[in-house]
Design a protein around this motif. Sequence first.
Motif, PDB file in Angstrom:
ATOM      1  N   ILE A  78       9.178  32.528  62.132  1.00 20.57           N
ATOM      2  CA  ILE A  78       9.348  33.664  61.223  1.00 20.57           C
ATOM      3  C   ILE A  78       8.053  34.463  61.060  1.00 20.57           C
ATOM      4  O   ILE A  78       8.071  35.610  60.633  1.00 20.57           O
ATOM      5  N   HIS A  85       6.997  35.536  70.002  1.00 16.98           N
ATOM      6  CA  HIS A  85       8.215  35.098  69.318  1.00 16.98           C
ATOM      7  C   HIS A  85       9.358  34.901  70.311  1.00 16.98           C
ATOM      8  O   HIS A  85      10.101  33.918  70.233  1.00 16.98           O
ATOM      9  N   ARG A  89      10.985  31.277  70.585  1.00 15.74           N
ATOM     10  CA  ARG A  89      12.345  31.181  70.038  1.00 15.74           C
ATOM     11  C   ARG A  89      13.328  30.725  71.124  1.00 15.74           C
ATOM     12  O   ARG A  89      14.200  29.907  70.877  1.00 15.74           O
ATOM     13  N   GLY A 217      16.061  25.624  56.251  1.00 12.51           N
ATOM     14  CA  GLY A 217      17.493  25.511  56.507  1.00 12.51           C
ATOM     15  C   GLY A 217      18.187  24.771  55.380  1.00 12.51           C
ATOM     16  O   GLY A 217      19.197  25.220  54.848  1.00 12.51           O
ATOM     17  N   ASN A 220      18.101  26.877  51.984  1.00 13.33           N
ATOM     18  CA  ASN A 220      18.991  28.056  51.997  1.00 13.33           C
ATOM     19  C   ASN A 220      20.449  27.640  51.884  1.00 13.33           C
ATOM     20  O   ASN A 220      21.213  28.212  51.104  1.00 13.33           O
ATOM     21  N   ASN A 266      12.682  38.861  50.399  1.00 20.12           N
ATOM     22  CA  ASN A 266      12.782  38.448  51.798  1.00 20.12           C
ATOM     23  C   ASN A 266      11.370  38.537  52.394  1.00 20.12           C
ATOM     24  O   ASN A 266      10.453  39.071  51.766  1.00 20.12           O
ATOM     25  N   ARG A 269       7.348  42.842  55.815  1.00 20.35           N
ATOM     26  CA  ARG A 269       6.922  43.391  57.103  1.00 20.35           C
ATOM     27  C   ARG A 269       5.820  44.420  56.848  1.00 20.35           C
ATOM     28  O   ARG A 269       5.791  45.031  55.784  1.00 20.35           O
ATOM     29  N   LYS A 320      23.326  38.515  55.123  1.00 17.62           N
ATOM     30  CA  LYS A 320      22.691  37.300  54.585  1.00 17.62           C
ATOM     31  C   LYS A 320      21.872  36.543  55.633  1.00 17.62           C
ATOM     32  O   LYS A 320      20.927  35.843  55.287  1.00 17.62           O
ATOM     33  N   HIS A 326      14.553  38.084  64.395  1.00 18.21           N
ATOM     34  CA  HIS A 326      14.405  36.907  63.516  1.00 18.21           C
ATOM     35  C   HIS A 326      15.738  36.456  62.928  1.00 18.21           C
ATOM     36  O   HIS A 326      15.768  35.587  62.045  1.00 18.21           O
ATOM     37  N   CYS A 328      18.898  34.685  61.696  1.00 16.98           N
ATOM     38  CA  CYS A 328      18.900  33.243  61.421  1.00 16.98           C
ATOM     39  C   CYS A 328      19.554  32.435  62.538  1.00 16.98           C
ATOM     40  O   CYS A 328      20.748  32.597  62.814  1.00 16.98           O
ATOM     41  N   SER A 334      25.512  26.914  59.309  1.00 19.65           N
ATOM     42  CA  SER A 334      25.782  27.215  57.898  1.00 19.65           C
ATOM     43  C   SER A 334      27.233  27.629  57.710  1.00 19.65           C
ATOM     44  O   SER A 334      27.893  27.213  56.756  1.00 19.65           O
TER      45      SER A 334
HETATM   46  C1  HEM Z   1      23.438  29.942  54.303  1.00 18.09           C
HETATM   47  C2  HEM Z   1      22.267  29.516  54.728  1.00 18.09           C
HETATM   48  C3  HEM Z   1      21.177  30.369  55.336  1.00 18.09           C
HETATM   49  C4  HEM Z   1      20.804  31.653  55.069  1.00 18.09           C
HETATM   50  C5  HEM Z   1      21.435  32.618  54.088  1.00 18.09           C
HETATM   51  C6  HEM Z   1      19.685  31.970  55.944  1.00 18.09           C
HETATM   52  C7  HEM Z   1      19.041  33.200  55.988  1.00 18.09           C
HETATM   53  C8  HEM Z   1      18.074  33.556  56.907  1.00 18.09           C
HETATM   54  C9  HEM Z   1      17.510  34.886  57.058  1.00 18.09           C
HETATM   55  C10 HEM Z   1      17.874  36.102  56.220  1.00 18.09           C
HETATM   56  C11 HEM Z   1      16.597  34.830  58.060  1.00 18.09           C
HETATM   57  C12 HEM Z   1      15.763  36.001  58.601  1.00 18.09           C
HETATM   58  C13 HEM Z   1      14.641  36.366  57.670  1.00 18.09           C
HETATM   59  C14 HEM Z   1      13.922  37.637  58.084  1.00 18.09           C
HETATM   60  O1  HEM Z   1      14.145  38.199  59.174  1.00 18.09           O
HETATM   61  O2  HEM Z   1      13.075  38.084  57.296  1.00 18.09           O
HETATM   62  C15 HEM Z   1      16.564  33.465  58.545  1.00 18.09           C
HETATM   63  C16 HEM Z   1      15.733  33.008  59.549  1.00 18.09           C
HETATM   64  C17 HEM Z   1      15.665  31.697  59.930  1.00 18.09           C
HETATM   65  N1  HEM Z   1      16.524  30.668  59.553  1.00 18.09           N
HETATM   66 FE1  HEM Z   1      18.039  30.793  58.224  1.00 18.09          FE
HETATM   67  N2  HEM Z   1      19.383  30.866  56.694  1.00 18.09           N
HETATM   68  C18 HEM Z   1      20.286  29.874  56.377  1.00 18.09           C
HETATM   69  C19 HEM Z   1      20.367  28.602  56.935  1.00 18.09           C
HETATM   70  C20 HEM Z   1      19.549  28.144  57.927  1.00 18.09           C
HETATM   71  C21 HEM Z   1      19.656  26.836  58.554  1.00 18.09           C
HETATM   72  C22 HEM Z   1      20.732  25.790  58.216  1.00 18.09           C
HETATM   73  C23 HEM Z   1      18.630  26.743  59.447  1.00 18.09           C
HETATM   74  C24 HEM Z   1      18.249  25.607  60.368  1.00 18.09           C
HETATM   75  C25 HEM Z   1      19.067  24.711  60.819  1.00 18.09           C
HETATM   76  C26 HEM Z   1      17.876  27.989  59.384  1.00 18.09           C
HETATM   77  C27 HEM Z   1      16.745  28.274  60.132  1.00 18.09           C
HETATM   78  C28 HEM Z   1      16.136  29.519  60.193  1.00 18.09           C
HETATM   79  C29 HEM Z   1      14.962  29.808  61.030  1.00 18.09           C
HETATM   80  C30 HEM Z   1      14.217  28.797  61.920  1.00 18.09           C
HETATM   81  C31 HEM Z   1      14.676  31.174  60.861  1.00 18.09           C
HETATM   82  C32 HEM Z   1      13.543  31.966  61.535  1.00 18.09           C
HETATM   83  C33 HEM Z   1      14.043  32.528  62.839  1.00 18.09           C
HETATM   84  C34 HEM Z   1      13.048  33.454  63.531  1.00 18.09           C
HETATM   85  O3  HEM Z   1      12.076  33.894  62.919  1.00 18.09           O
HETATM   86  O4  HEM Z   1      13.272  33.748  64.709  1.00 18.09           O
HETATM   87  N3  HEM Z   1      18.464  28.813  58.465  1.00 18.09           N
HETATM   88  N4  HEM Z   1      17.480  32.714  57.836  1.00 18.09           N
END
Ligand code: HEM
Length: 379
Positions: A78, A85, A89, A217, A220, A266, A269, A320, A326, A328, A334
Amino acid sequence: MTNTSPPPFPFDAPAPPESGPPTQVRLPSGRTAWLVTRYADIRQVLDDYRFSRAEAVDPPPPGATPDVLIRSSPDVLINMDPPRHTSVRRQITGDLPPTARRAEPDITTEVDRLLDELAEHGPPADFVARFAVSLPTTAICALLGVPRADHGLFHQWAAARYFAADASAEFRELDAYLRAAARRPHRGGLIGAIASLGARPTEEELVGNLLAFVIAGHNNLATLLGTTVLALCRLPERLDRLAREPALAPAATEELLRHTRFQNLNFARTARADVCLGGRLIRRGETVITHIDSGDRDPEVHWDPDAVDFDRSDPVPTLKFGNGVHRCPGADLSRYCLTATFARLPARFPGLRLAVPESELVWKPADQLHALVGLPVTW
Ligand code: HEM
């Protein structure tokens, strides 16, 4: 943790769901930023390479706990920009969709098991402690390939992280566990897939990102399992409908994700160039914060945005899970957890409702996610 009202909106600006052009606000840290609330503008910020994540990362405050340190690390996805990235990734999440699909039956079994336990315990019961904090741990363990014998450890670490103000000791144990697991031969799941890649990613990239997976993860998903079920408790006729028509569960997942408050801040940037956004000029070097919850209730893209409507056919998906590079990578996992919950919980517990007046619910502090400390329910 004694807030009995939902966290207040922390900016000196009108509280959402009002969406409008970007406005300048002062962040709790004292820094000024552009707050972006419209659906289209949020999508642009999250998908436009001129807005950098890496340049917006704040150094950790002195005495930061280990999980704050990991959130500020340049080695976690992130906090990276392309092209680094893109390659990290691909290496870390390339195998994720099939691995998450393989975890789906385990998730369904775990939902049934947790609901059995809830029924056995009887009303009233705390849905957050007995379900919302547990299910994500099992799902993430299945994704990572953690042997069943070790799931109990992950449950302890995750519960400490969700409920305790400082879970540094548990964090260090988790760090040591993941380092050892990544070095072990015959690893399965995501840990095995990533570790078998060879010299890249490095151990720091690998362990830092696995930690971020488990921590962010879990937090959230546990948060949204609690707050979406609260939303359903407020709407008994929607609960009844789901009990009668469990096939509506995927639509309920999308709608409850869209509708439910999740976070105020959030990841920021920094503009790398002057950018015209929603009729405002964002100057190079300025900070931009997207307010995803507002975008999800933007009347320009969602008809009657405050209503919970499982029959919606609005033209755009929920924000969401973010957008762009980036986006999710835990979104599928989820969705499996939320959908399995909405397909089973309402039929299993007809008449599910809050066991206390809503004003007595306890929320986490405002600087964190919009998360419940507990959700006492009865049926
Ligand atoms: C309902 C549950 C979840 C929500 C609402 C959520 C939401 C988000 C959002 C909004 C981002 C992007 C943030 C941005 O661009 O500023 C994100 C990135 C990420 N999430 Fe989730 N997330 C959830 C569950 C999970 C789970 C279960 C995992 C892991 C198993 C996870 C791992 C990640 C990772 C590693 C990133 C960074 C990805 C990157 O930067 O390329 N998230 N999430």
